[in-house]
Scaffold this active site. Structure first.
Site, PDB file in Angstrom:
ATOM      1  N   ASP A  14       0.797  -1.225   0.000  1.00 59.01           N
ATOM      2  CA  ASP A  14       0.000   0.000   0.000  1.00 59.01           C
ATOM      3  C   ASP A  14       0.831   1.277   0.000  1.00 59.01           C
ATOM      4  OD1 ASP A  14      -2.449  -1.446   0.085  1.00 59.01           O
ATOM      5  OD2 ASP A  14      -2.168  -1.772   2.236  1.00 59.01           O
ATOM      6  N   GLY A  16       1.685   3.008  -2.537  1.00 52.98           N
ATOM      7  CA  GLY A  16       1.252   3.940  -3.580  1.00 52.98           C
ATOM      8  C   GLY A  16       2.155   3.938  -4.797  1.00 52.98           C
ATOM      9  N   LYS A  17       2.648   2.753  -5.172  1.00 53.45           N
ATOM     10  CA  LYS A  17       3.536   2.635  -6.334  1.00 53.45           C
ATOM     11  C   LYS A  17       2.895   3.141  -7.615  1.00 53.45           C
ATOM     12  CE  LYS A  17       4.250  -1.696  -6.489  1.00 53.45           C
ATOM     13  NZ  LYS A  17       3.148  -1.916  -5.554  1.00 53.45           N
ATOM     14  N   LYS A  39       3.645  -2.234 -16.517  1.00 49.83           N
ATOM     15  CA  LYS A  39       3.369  -3.042 -15.338  1.00 49.83           C
ATOM     16  C   LYS A  39       4.022  -4.400 -15.520  1.00 49.83           C
ATOM     17  CE  LYS A  39       1.320  -4.028 -11.411  1.00 49.83           C
ATOM     18  NZ  LYS A  39       1.620  -3.339 -10.139  1.00 49.83           N
ATOM     19  N   THR A  43      -2.155  -8.405 -11.450  1.00 53.03           N
ATOM     20  CA  THR A  43      -3.059  -9.427 -10.919  1.00 53.03           C
ATOM     21  C   THR A  43      -4.390  -8.766 -10.542  1.00 53.03           C
ATOM     22  OG1 THR A  43      -2.312  -9.182  -8.612  1.00 53.03           O
ATOM     23  CG2 THR A  43      -1.103 -10.741 -10.016  1.00 53.03           C
ATOM     24  N   ASP A  51      -3.640  -0.643 -13.015  1.00 57.71           N
ATOM     25  CA  ASP A  51      -2.521   0.235 -12.679  1.00 57.71           C
ATOM     26  C   ASP A  51      -2.109   1.092 -13.870  1.00 57.71           C
ATOM     27  OD1 ASP A  51      -2.530  -0.783 -10.136  1.00 57.71           O
ATOM     28  OD2 ASP A  51      -0.927  -2.220 -10.484  1.00 57.71           O
ATOM     29  N   GLU A 116       6.713  -0.744 -13.210  1.00 56.78           N
ATOM     30  CA  GLU A 116       6.148  -0.916 -11.872  1.00 56.78           C
ATOM     31  C   GLU A 116       6.043  -2.388 -11.499  1.00 56.78           C
ATOM     32  OE1 GLU A 116       2.058  -0.336  -9.291  1.00 56.78           O
ATOM     33  OE2 GLU A 116       2.224   0.688 -11.226  1.00 56.78           O
ATOM     34  N   GLY A 119       3.790  -5.011  -5.353  1.00 58.74           N
ATOM     35  CA  GLY A 119       4.104  -4.992  -3.932  1.00 58.74           C
ATOM     36  C   GLY A 119       5.533  -4.569  -3.674  1.00 58.74           C
TER      37      GLY A 119
END
Length: 214
Positions: A14, A16-17, A39, A43, A51, A116, A119
């Site tokens: 969490d 904020g990537k 990305k 998932t 994203d 990116e 996690g």
């Protein structure tokens, strides 16, 4: 592989990537550096990447041709979980060659690619292959996204320890203010502490602030 690929990871799920990735791409484009985002593995989606959608929204642009052909989202799994589990549940292995080929093409077309991750650094991509393994194998410079919430100092320092131990290149630490932290005292001190820590142990690493876009 061109040396213009930056791997964006976070101190946790969490951090904020996606927000930081979209914001940085927007700013780099404004500065004249032709930048695209990708990305690594998406998932929890089917046929699209939420994203990448957020990146484009923050970048104030519509889907690119690379988005439409899924070069920016080469591997998508339906279950919202770590890639090793999402892949198993979809009964389909991750195609790393497909990912690397997509990244290579993007690197040839753009000045910079913000890749990116999923996690944090230790998220398993397969049963015996972690995100940090992938970064190390590819030699990508790392952009680490942190935040001002309680616990961020611990998670940030653990991430920095892992980066140093693997001898990875830490290009930037992005201090993410989104969403706004309810405790400003903790947020301000977290930023102060991390800044001081970086100046001592990672003096060549840039630290930037990711603001809340109004």
């Amino acid at each position: 592989m061109k040396k213009n690929i930056y791997f964006i990871t976070g101190i946790d799920t969490d951090a904020g990537k996606s927000y930081a990735t979209g914001y940085l791409a927007r700013q780099w484009n404004k500065q004249g550096l032709h930048t695209i985002t990708q990305k690594l593995i998406q998932t929890g989606n089917n046929g699209y990447s939420e994203d990448i959608n957020l990146h484009r929204k923050l970048m104030k642009m519509s889907y690119t041709q690379e988005d439409k052909t899924q070069l920016t989202m080469p591997e998508i799994f339906t279950y919202p979980a770590s890639p090793h589990l999402a892949s198993r549940l979809d009964n389909r292995p991750i195609d790393f060659n497909k990912i690397e080929n997509a990244t290579r093409i993007l690197g040839e077309r753009y000045d910079a690619v913000l890749l990116e991750g999923v996690g944090g650094l230790m998220v398993p991509l397969t049963e015996d292959y972690l995100t940090i393994d992938y970064i190390g194998d590819k030699g990508y410079p790392v952009i680490l996204v942190t935040s001002g919430k309680l616990g961020s100092i611990n998670h940030t320092l653990l991430s920095l320890e892992a980066i140093a131990r693997r001898n990875l290149s830490l290009y930037m630490v992005a201090y993410n203010l989104y969403p706004e932290t309810p405790d400003q005292t903790i947020s301000d001190d977290t930023k102060r502490f991390i800044t001081k820590y970086l100046s001592r142990y990672f003096p060549e690493t840039r630290m930037v602030e990711i603001p809340v876009i109004k």
